[in-house]
Enzyme design. Structure first.
Site, PDB file in Angstrom:
ATOM      1  N   ASN A 166       0.828  -1.219   0.000  1.00 22.03           N
ATOM      2  CA  ASN A 166       0.000   0.000   0.000  1.00 22.03           C
ATOM      3  C   ASN A 166       0.860   1.266   0.000  1.00 22.03           C
ATOM      4  OD1 ASN A 166      -2.359  -1.471   0.031  1.00 22.03           O
ATOM      5  ND2 ASN A 166      -2.632  -1.338   2.256  1.00 22.03           N
ATOM      6  N   HIS A 239      -4.528  -8.987   6.293  1.00 28.88           N
ATOM      7  CA  HIS A 239      -3.999  -7.675   6.684  1.00 28.88           C
ATOM      8  C   HIS A 239      -5.098  -6.673   7.052  1.00 28.88           C
ATOM      9  CE1 HIS A 239      -0.249  -9.025   4.769  1.00 28.88           C
ATOM     10  NE2 HIS A 239      -0.958  -9.358   3.720  1.00 28.88           N
TER      11      HIS A 239
HETATM   12  C1  BDR Z   1      -1.921  -4.839   1.653  1.00 22.95           C
HETATM   13  O1  BDR Z   1      -1.737  -4.927   0.244  1.00 22.95           O
HETATM   14  C2  BDR Z   1      -2.896  -5.375  -0.389  1.00 22.95           C
HETATM   15  O2  BDR Z   1      -2.582  -6.322  -1.361  1.00 22.95           O
HETATM   16  C3  BDR Z   1      -3.801  -5.906   0.697  1.00 22.95           C
HETATM   17  O3  BDR Z   1      -5.151  -5.689   0.374  1.00 22.95           O
HETATM   18  C4  BDR Z   1      -3.390  -5.112   1.907  1.00 22.95           C
HETATM   19  O4  BDR Z   1      -4.100  -3.896   1.992  1.00 22.95           O
HETATM   20  C5  BDR Z   1      -0.957  -5.786   2.334  1.00 22.95           C
HETATM   21  O5  BDR Z   1       0.350  -5.476   2.002  1.00 22.95           O
HETATM   22 CA    CA Z   2      -6.109  -3.477   0.714  1.00 18.55          CA
END
Ligand code: BDR
Ligand code: CA
Length: 315
Positions: A166, A239
């Site tokens: 993110n 996550h």
């Molecule tokens: C984050 O990256 C996205 O792929 C997931 O939804 C989560 O928000 C984890 O690194």
């Molecule tokens: Ca996400």
């Protein structure tokens, strides 16, 4: 009084579970769901938010936001979340409308029209929408109660050796958000890797039954395969629901105050979240990082929410 939140997301398998946790838990009230390009392109994640929101009975506005990061080229995570963004499952039918406003307008109108100190922002995708909102109307920084974000990592990333997805997607936006001056809790990989969906969790979800369980199991099976194929973890970490869980029940995890910045210029380290853990931070420090999860308490929250949604759907 439930905690009022705006969930800014990019569904995304774990985002979908985060939407269900937020809608299914009576301690939080969803004021809006906003979408951002991330795990998949904006059209796909917005469709997924509408589909999951329809199944979960979300009545809050759902609005689409930024399709691209501030500076970085758009990069998706189709290798983890599939071409649709929801893995191999057929998304539930969309039974509700998209709010015609831009997500940034929804965030600003929601925060500015409510009492100061009542709205919590929960971004669980790239931070583009939140950064744009801060730049458009800086007064939201004083009005928001807190920001609880899923992103970042102190001890090792997933998008690069040091950067989490993110944050790596839009490092400039992340730096705007973590340095804005509002209280920020960073629920990063150090914490979320403790929220692994084990076989026992799969069995508990199966007991819920009905379309809510079918969707969740379908998504998590795809997610598990993706994690196993990459050789990272045997059990997929959920996550995004961790950030929602922190809002519902702060005692579900420990956090530590620490000055936080995002690396913007490093050739090898761009997108790394740098927390200064050398000394205990003083009380003026407004950023915190999440450290240790009470995994049993976390899964109880998720399962409780799924049971409530299943009961609502069959009522
Ligand atoms: C984050 O990256 C996205 O792929 C997931 O939804 C989560 O928000 C984890 O690194
Ligand atoms: Ca996400």
């Amino acid at each position: 009084m439930p905690r009022q939140i705006i969930l800014d997301c990019d569904p995304g398998l774990d985002d979908a579970v985060a939407i269900m946790l937020a809608e299914g838990n009576p301690e939080v009230e969803l004021l809006a769901v906003t979408t951002v390009g991330g795990n998949q392109v904006l059209d796909k994640v917005t469709h997924n938010a509408l589909a999951v929101g329809s199944l979960a009975g979300v009545t809050a506005p759902i609005a689409a936001g930024a399709g691209h990061p501030l500076l970085e080229p758009m990069q998706d995570a189709g290798h983890v979340h599939g071409d649709s963004g929801l893995g191999g499952v057929t998304p539930p039918p969309v039974r509700r409308d998209l709010d015609p406003r831009h997500a940034v307008d929804v965030i600003l109108e929601t925060v500015m029209s409510r009492d100061p100190g009542t709205v919590t922002l929960v971004p669980i995708g790239p931070l583009t929408n939140i950064a744009l909102a801060v730049r458009r109307e800086p007064r939201i920084v004083e009005r928001v109660f807190e920001v609880v974000l899923m992103g970042g990592a102190v001890r090792g990333g997933n998008q690069s050796p040091v950067a989490e997805f993110n944050i790596a997607c839009d490092p400039e936006a992340a730096q705007i958000v973590v340095t804005a001056g509002w209280p920020v809790t960073m629920v990063g990989l150090d914490l979320t890797h403790q929220a692994q969906a084990t076989e026992d969790v799969f069995a508990r979800i199966a007991e819920v039954g009905g379309p809510v369980a079918d969707l969740t199991l379908g998504m998590l099976s795809f997610y598990r395969d993706a994690y196993r194929a990459s050789g990272r973890l045997d059990h997929p970490p959920l996550h995004d629901p961790c950030a929602v869980a922190h809002v519902i029940d702060p005692g579900v995890m420990t956090t530590r105050r620490a000055p936080l910045q995002v690396e913007l210029t490093g050739t090898l380290t761009r997108g790394m979240t740098v927390a200064d853990l050398r000394f205990p931070a003083d009380e003026s420090c407004r950023t915190r990082i999440a450290e240790t999860l009470d995994a049993d308490r976390f899964w109880d929250l998720v399962l409780d929410a799924l049971h409530r949604l299943a009961a609502k759907a069959s009522a």
